[in-house]
Scaffold this active site. Sequence first.
Site, PDB file in Angstrom:
ATOM      1  CG  HIS A 192       2.189 -19.921  -3.976  1.00 45.42           C
ATOM      2  ND1 HIS A 192       2.759 -20.230  -2.771  1.00 45.42           N
ATOM      3  CD2 HIS A 192       2.655 -18.671  -4.275  1.00 45.42           C
ATOM      4  CE1 HIS A 192       3.534 -19.251  -2.359  1.00 45.42           C
ATOM      5  NE2 HIS A 192       3.476 -18.277  -3.247  1.00 45.42           N
TER       6      HIS A 192
ATOM      7  CG  ASP B 160       2.416 -23.730  -2.087  1.00 43.56           C
ATOM      8  OD1 ASP B 160       3.485 -24.041  -2.634  1.00 43.56           O
ATOM      9  OD2 ASP B 160       2.087 -22.553  -1.853  1.00 43.56           O
TER      10      ASP B 160
ATOM     11  CD1 TRP C 130       2.250 -11.524   3.165  1.00 43.01           C
ATOM     12  CD2 TRP C 130       1.425 -10.535   4.977  1.00 43.01           C
ATOM     13  NE1 TRP C 130       1.509 -12.454   3.871  1.00 43.01           N
ATOM     14  CE2 TRP C 130       0.997 -11.872   4.982  1.00 43.01           C
ATOM     15  CE3 TRP C 130       1.023  -9.713   6.051  1.00 43.01           C
ATOM     16  CZ2 TRP C 130       0.200 -12.412   5.984  1.00 43.01           C
ATOM     17  CZ3 TRP C 130       0.227 -10.254   7.034  1.00 43.01           C
ATOM     18  CH2 TRP C 130      -0.167 -11.578   7.000  1.00 43.01           C
TER      19      TRP C 130
ATOM     20  CE1 TYR D 220       6.829 -11.069   2.249  1.00 44.95           C
ATOM     21  CE2 TYR D 220       5.222 -11.971   0.725  1.00 44.95           C
ATOM     22  CZ  TYR D 220       5.827 -11.980   1.957  1.00 44.95           C
ATOM     23  OH  TYR D 220       5.446 -12.892   2.903  1.00 44.95           O
TER      24      TYR D 220
ATOM     25  NE  ARG E 271       7.610 -11.196  -5.105  1.00 48.81           N
ATOM     26  CZ  ARG E 271       6.947 -12.120  -4.401  1.00 48.81           C
ATOM     27  NH1 ARG E 271       5.771 -12.544  -4.816  1.00 48.81           N
ATOM     28  NH2 ARG E 271       7.457 -12.607  -3.295  1.00 48.81           N
TER      29      ARG E 271
ATOM     30  CE  LYS F 210       3.629 -13.376   6.200  1.00 47.35           C
ATOM     31  NZ  LYS F 210       4.576 -14.223   5.617  1.00 47.35           N
TER      32      LYS F 210
ATOM     33  CE  LYS G 195       9.889 -13.259  -0.196  1.00 43.57           C
ATOM     34  NZ  LYS G 195       8.954 -14.338  -0.174  1.00 43.57           N
TER      35      LYS G 195
ATOM     36  CB  SER H  60       8.068 -13.877   4.888  1.00 42.04           C
ATOM     37  OG  SER H  60       7.373 -14.619   3.959  1.00 42.04           O
ATOM     38  N   GLY H  61       8.419 -17.121   5.671  1.00 40.66           N
ATOM     39  CA  GLY H  61       9.149 -18.384   5.562  1.00 40.66           C
ATOM     40  C   GLY H  61       9.721 -18.724   4.198  1.00 40.66           C
TER      41      GLY H  61
ATOM     42  NE  ARG I  58       5.459 -21.427   0.649  1.00 42.71           N
ATOM     43  CZ  ARG I  58       6.017 -20.680  -0.291  1.00 42.71           C
ATOM     44  NH1 ARG I  58       6.239 -21.201  -1.483  1.00 42.71           N
ATOM     45  NH2 ARG I  58       6.352 -19.426  -0.053  1.00 42.71           N
TER      46      ARG I  58
HETATM   47  P1  FBP Z   1       5.324 -19.130   3.528  1.00 33.55           P
HETATM   48  O1  FBP Z   1       5.982 -19.241   4.878  1.00 33.55           O
HETATM   49  O2  FBP Z   1       4.690 -20.417   3.117  1.00 33.55           O
HETATM   50  O3  FBP Z   1       6.258 -18.555   2.508  1.00 33.55           O
HETATM   51  O4  FBP Z   1       4.119 -18.108   3.706  1.00 33.55           O
HETATM   52  C1  FBP Z   1       4.329 -16.749   3.876  1.00 33.55           C
HETATM   53  C2  FBP Z   1       3.646 -15.982   2.785  1.00 33.55           C
HETATM   54  O5  FBP Z   1       3.804 -14.595   2.957  1.00 33.55           O
HETATM   55  C3  FBP Z   1       2.166 -16.281   2.630  1.00 33.55           C
HETATM   56  O6  FBP Z   1       1.367 -15.483   3.457  1.00 33.55           O
HETATM   57  C4  FBP Z   1       1.955 -16.021   1.173  1.00 33.55           C
HETATM   58  O7  FBP Z   1       0.940 -16.786   0.621  1.00 33.55           O
HETATM   59  C5  FBP Z   1       3.242 -16.436   0.565  1.00 33.55           C
HETATM   60  O8  FBP Z   1       4.240 -16.313   1.529  1.00 33.55           O
HETATM   61  C6  FBP Z   1       3.593 -15.595  -0.630  1.00 33.55           C
HETATM   62  O9  FBP Z   1       4.653 -16.219  -1.272  1.00 33.55           O
HETATM   63  P2  FBP Z   1       5.435 -15.580  -2.471  1.00 33.55           P
HETATM   64  O10 FBP Z   1       6.720 -15.070  -1.906  1.00 33.55           O
HETATM   65  O11 FBP Z   1       5.646 -16.711  -3.413  1.00 33.55           O
HETATM   66  O12 FBP Z   1       4.576 -14.484  -3.045  1.00 33.55           O
END
Ligand code: FBP
Length: 250
Positions: A26, A31, A140, A142, A144, A173, A175, A198-199, A228
């Site tokens: 980011h 951040d 991870w 995601y 997207r 990991k 969401k 994931s946070g 975060r």
């Molecule tokens: P956070 O808990 O801060 O969201 O971190 C988890 C994470 O997977 C980090 O490892 C990574 O840098 C970030 O989220 C990626 O965020 P985004 O969803 O914006 O790509």
Amino acid sequence: MRRERMEPFLKGGKGMLLAYDQGLEHGPSTDFDDRNIDPSFVMDVAAKGGFTGVVFQKGVAERFYSGKVPLIVKVNGKTSLPKGEPVSRQVCSVEHAVSMGAKGVGYTIYLGSGLEAEMLSEFGRVQEAAHERGLAAIAWVYPRGAAVQNDVSKEIVSYAARAGLELGADAVKVKYTGDSESFSWAVKAAAGVKVFMSGGPKAPTDEAFLEQVQGVMRAGGAGVAVGRNVWQNQDPQGMAAKLRAAIFGA
Ligand code: FBP
């Protein structure tokens, strides 16, 4: 054997991982503040907060990893600058991660991206290299890109979790879906692969974030891999204590 690879990061089968690769993902002005821009601050939060793992990119690991918490090196990464379909490519070898003391490697797959195939095949190679050396391969996952409408729906998060299983990840990991019942479908889809939440951006209140964590644990999740919501908190140790209570019950 599969269980053993995640063992360094677990306590009673649960885990609490602190992620700090956002400086690359980011950028520092998005951040960080004067405290958490310093990687030593976050290393200290991880050690004193009872985290069972810490996640760094290799440059931060080389300079700031203290050895006090099991290390996961993120072996791919990208910045937020390019536009278009997301892709994250390998930037660190598994061998190099081992040389820094890592017990696991992390790799982000943007499921559904037009460039998904590059990440699926690269993760395949990373996973095999990690397993040859006894390291955990943590995906991870995601969803997207233009093809993904809602990245937190039950359908897409469970697809992400299942992809982790199918691709040979030791942990995934993903969401949070927003409620425990739908998240439990993702946990089922992972079929024994450890599922971490994931946070995301810092929640408006500690309680709002902890509700998500409690939902994950009720659903049978393994814990959290967050950044975060901990190191942006005014009281990171207070948040760590609340997380320990929610995840380990202590
Ligand atoms: P956070 O808990 O801060 O969201 O971190 C988890 C994470 O997977 C980090 O490892 C990574 O840098 C970030 O989220 C990626 O965020 P985004 O969803 O914006 O790509």
